[in-house]
Design an enzyme around this catalytic site. Structure first.
Site, PDB file in Angstrom:
ATOM      1  N   LYS A 173     -25.945  14.763 -22.884  1.00 19.70           N
ATOM      2  CA  LYS A 173     -26.869  15.613 -21.865  1.00 19.70           C
ATOM      3  C   LYS A 173     -27.789  16.213 -22.680  1.00 19.70           C
ATOM      4  CE  LYS A 173     -25.163  13.877 -17.870  1.00 19.70           C
ATOM      5  NZ  LYS A 173     -26.035  13.159 -16.942  1.00 19.70           N
ATOM      6  N   CYS A 174     -27.798  16.758 -23.667  1.00 20.39           N
ATOM      7  CA  CYS A 174     -28.683  17.253 -24.419  1.00 20.39           C
ATOM      8  C   CYS A 174     -30.012  16.535 -24.710  1.00 20.39           C
ATOM      9  CB  CYS A 174     -28.245  17.473 -26.064  1.00 20.39           C
ATOM     10  SG  CYS A 174     -26.888  18.877 -26.102  1.00 20.39           S
TER      11      CYS A 174
END
Length: 328
Positions: free
Chosen positions: A52-53
């Site tokens: 999700k970064c």
């Protein structure tokens, strides 16, 4: 006295934002001996501990570039934890106060992680799930609380489930990395679906490179709306995926089929990834690998096929499932 060296003259990164993406791919040859091969993208190596970064960085950068998010202004998101951790990394570096709403059913380690990065995490009571098992109703409760805070504070709502920059981040980074790292040798791509950003963006890129490449959605058994099945088990271990509804970012044209995985299979392959490959990852990673093994054994692909999947996050984000604790 000479001029200070520039970052581009050495291997020093300017900030944690430059640690996002370009994760390695590892062959799981000890866990699965063939025929065929499973290659796993090590997304837990991102600075926020998950895939999700990537979308966090792209969604915030896009909002800043378009002017909807001004420098220093507050940000809010509804999260199962991983998006919140990624956003906490990005907002810490770029100077945005961040508030996150998350169901109490999501592992508390995620709340601790987000708050350690300077974010505020509001943990919302569950509606119908239990700790470690979060349903769509639980997510909706967290969303209602988030929208209430937005109305009160005027914070920028990231809106990951409906933000096109989410899937675009994977079209621009994850897909190209997989293609480059494998030398274009990809026969199938396998991934769980939460927001559908990873699956849609990556599959779109890979299919543009090779229209014969097969892309498979991984769904928890009993919660398979993409397959078109009634929801019989809304509570499952795959936090951050399998919410019982088809996400708005999902595009059926990039999917060839679905593969269902039980909680027991996810736990088993999570264990095998640790014991045979030295990789401590979460339950969706276990589900992805279980699905890749099923696919290679199904005969749907050529015998020497290479299947790429994702190790979505680190196992440090989870409280062990009860069945794992009893084995300890």
């Amino acid at each position: 006295m000479g001029a200070a060296p520039r970052y581009e003259d050495n291997e020093i990164k300017a900030s944690a934002l430059e640690l996002i993406g370009n994760t390695p791919i590892v062959a799981l040859d000890r866990l699965y001996e063939g025929p065929g091969r499973i290659l796993a993208k090590c997304e837990y190596m991102n600075p926020g501990g998950s895939i999700k970064c990537r979308s966090s960085l792209h969604m915030i950068q896009t909002a800043r570039q378009t002017g909807v998010l001004k420098p220093g202004k507050p940000v809010l998101e509804v999260t199962s934890g991983n998006q919140g951790c990624g956003l906490a990394v990005v907002c810490a570096v770029l100077g945005h106060p961040l508030t996150l709403t998350m169901s109490k059913g999501n592992s508390v380690q995620r709340a601790l992680h987000m708050e350690a990065l300077g974010a505020t995490c509001v943990r919302v009571p569950q509606v119908e799930g239990s700790y470690g098992k979060v349903t769509l109703a639980d997510v909706q409760a967290a969303e209602e609380e988030g929208l209430r805070i937005v109305d009160k504070t005027g914070a920028f709502l990231v809106n990951q489930f409906h933000n096109d920059a989410n899937s675009q981040s994977h079209y621009e980074s994850t897909g190209p990395e997989i293609w480059r790292q494998t030398g274009g040798h990809v026969d199938a791509f396998v991934a769980t679906v939460g927001t559908a950003g990873t699956f849609t963006g990556t599959s779109r890129f890979l299919k543009e490179k090779n229209s014969e490449l097969q892309c498979y959605v991984v769904e928890p058994e009993g919660s398979e709306p993409i397959k078109g099945m009634p929801i019989t088990k809304p509570c499952h271990l795959l936090q951050g995926s399998g919410y019982g509804a088809v996400p708005s970012l999902f595009k059926f044209e990039y999917m060839d089929d679905t593969i269902s995985v039980t909680d027991e299979e996810a736990v088993e392959y999570k264990r095998l990834l640790g014991e045979r490959e030295g990789l401590y990852v979460g339950y969706t990673s276990g589900a992805n690998v279980a699905a890749a093994v099923k696919l290679l054994r199904s005969g749907k692909l050529k015998p020497d096929a290479w299947v790429v999947t994702m190790l979505n996050d680190t196992g440090l984000k989870y409280t062990p499932a009860p069945e794992e604790l009893t084995k300890a």
